[in-house]
Design a protein around this motif. Structure first.
Motif, mmCIF file in Angstrom:
data_model
loop_
_atom_site.group_PDB
_atom_site.id
_atom_site.type_symbol
_atom_site.label_atom_id
_atom_site.label_comp_id
_atom_site.label_asym_id
_atom_site.label_seq_id
_atom_site.Cartn_x
_atom_site.Cartn_y
_atom_site.Cartn_z
ATOM 1 N N ALA A 60 0.701 -1.276 0.559
ATOM 2 C CA ALA A 60 -0.034 -0.055 -0.149
ATOM 3 C C ALA A 60 1.001 0.721 -0.142
ATOM 4 O O ALA A 60 0.274 2.339 -0.566
ATOM 5 C CB ALA A 60 -0.897 -0.107 1.145
ATOM 6 N N ALA A 61 1.844 1.018 0.806
ATOM 7 C CA ALA A 61 3.060 2.866 1.136
ATOM 8 C C ALA A 61 3.752 2.990 -0.395
ATOM 9 O O ALA A 61 3.774 3.002 -1.031
ATOM 10 C CB ALA A 61 4.121 2.336 2.275
ATOM 11 N N GLN A 62 4.040 2.042 -1.184
ATOM 12 C CA GLN A 62 4.615 1.459 -2.990
ATOM 13 C C GLN A 62 3.838 2.324 -4.022
ATOM 14 O O GLN A 62 3.799 2.862 -4.163
ATOM 15 C CB GLN A 62 4.784 0.298 -2.860
ATOM 16 N N GLU A 63 2.588 1.996 -3.452
ATOM 17 C CA GLU A 63 1.499 2.303 -4.481
ATOM 18 C C GLU A 63 1.384 3.912 -4.181
ATOM 19 O O GLU A 63 1.125 4.190 -5.130
ATOM 20 C CB GLU A 63 -0.282 1.922 -4.083
ATOM 21 N N ALA A 64 1.185 3.947 -2.586
ATOM 22 C CA ALA A 64 0.668 5.857 -2.834
ATOM 23 C C ALA A 64 2.110 6.595 -3.105
ATOM 24 O O ALA A 64 1.334 7.561 -3.806
ATOM 25 C CB ALA A 64 1.075 5.581 -0.776
ATOM 26 N N ARG A 65 3.567 6.205 -3.258
ATOM 27 C CA ARG A 65 4.586 6.798 -3.858
ATOM 28 C C ARG A 65 3.969 7.147 -5.112
ATOM 29 O O ARG A 65 4.653 8.010 -5.672
ATOM 30 C CB ARG A 65 5.552 5.997 -3.158
ATOM 31 N N ARG A 66 3.699 6.217 -5.536
ATOM 32 C CA ARG A 66 3.520 6.361 -7.057
ATOM 33 C C ARG A 66 2.382 7.145 -7.309
ATOM 34 O O ARG A 66 2.148 7.937 -8.591
ATOM 35 C CB ARG A 66 2.836 4.615 -7.597
ATOM 36 N N GLY A 67 0.997 7.363 -6.507
ATOM 37 C CA GLY A 67 0.357 8.374 -6.758
ATOM 38 C C GLY A 67 -0.604 7.732 -7.837
ATOM 39 O O GLY A 67 -1.011 8.016 -8.339
#
Length: 73
Positions: free
Chosen positions: A66-73
């Motif tokens: 989820a954190a990686q997805e949020a970083r990608r926007g």
């Protein structure tokens, strides 16, 4: 209650390297490379040992994804 051999629980508490790699679509080698990523925010959570098995906590991996997805926007 014990799961039958060869059957996987749909929502396991912990994942073996092959299971984790398969679920996120990368090789086992990539998992281990992500453990050493120089950017701590991109580093895969550390696994733990149970006997001889290396396992990742499913909840920690879900939070990391989820954190990686949020970083990608």
């Amino acid at each position: 209650m014990k799961a039958a051999a060869g059957k996987h629980h749909p929502h396991p508490l912990a994942l073996r390297p092959d299971e984790l790699a398969s679920r996120i679509g990368v090789s086992r080698r990539t998992l281990y490379n992500w453990l050493k990523h120089p950017d701590a925010s991109k580093r895969l959570p550390q696994p733990f040992k149970m006997g001889r098995a290396t396992l990742w906590r499913a909840d920690a991996v879900l939070a990391w994804v989820a954190a990686q997805e949020a970083r990608r926007g």
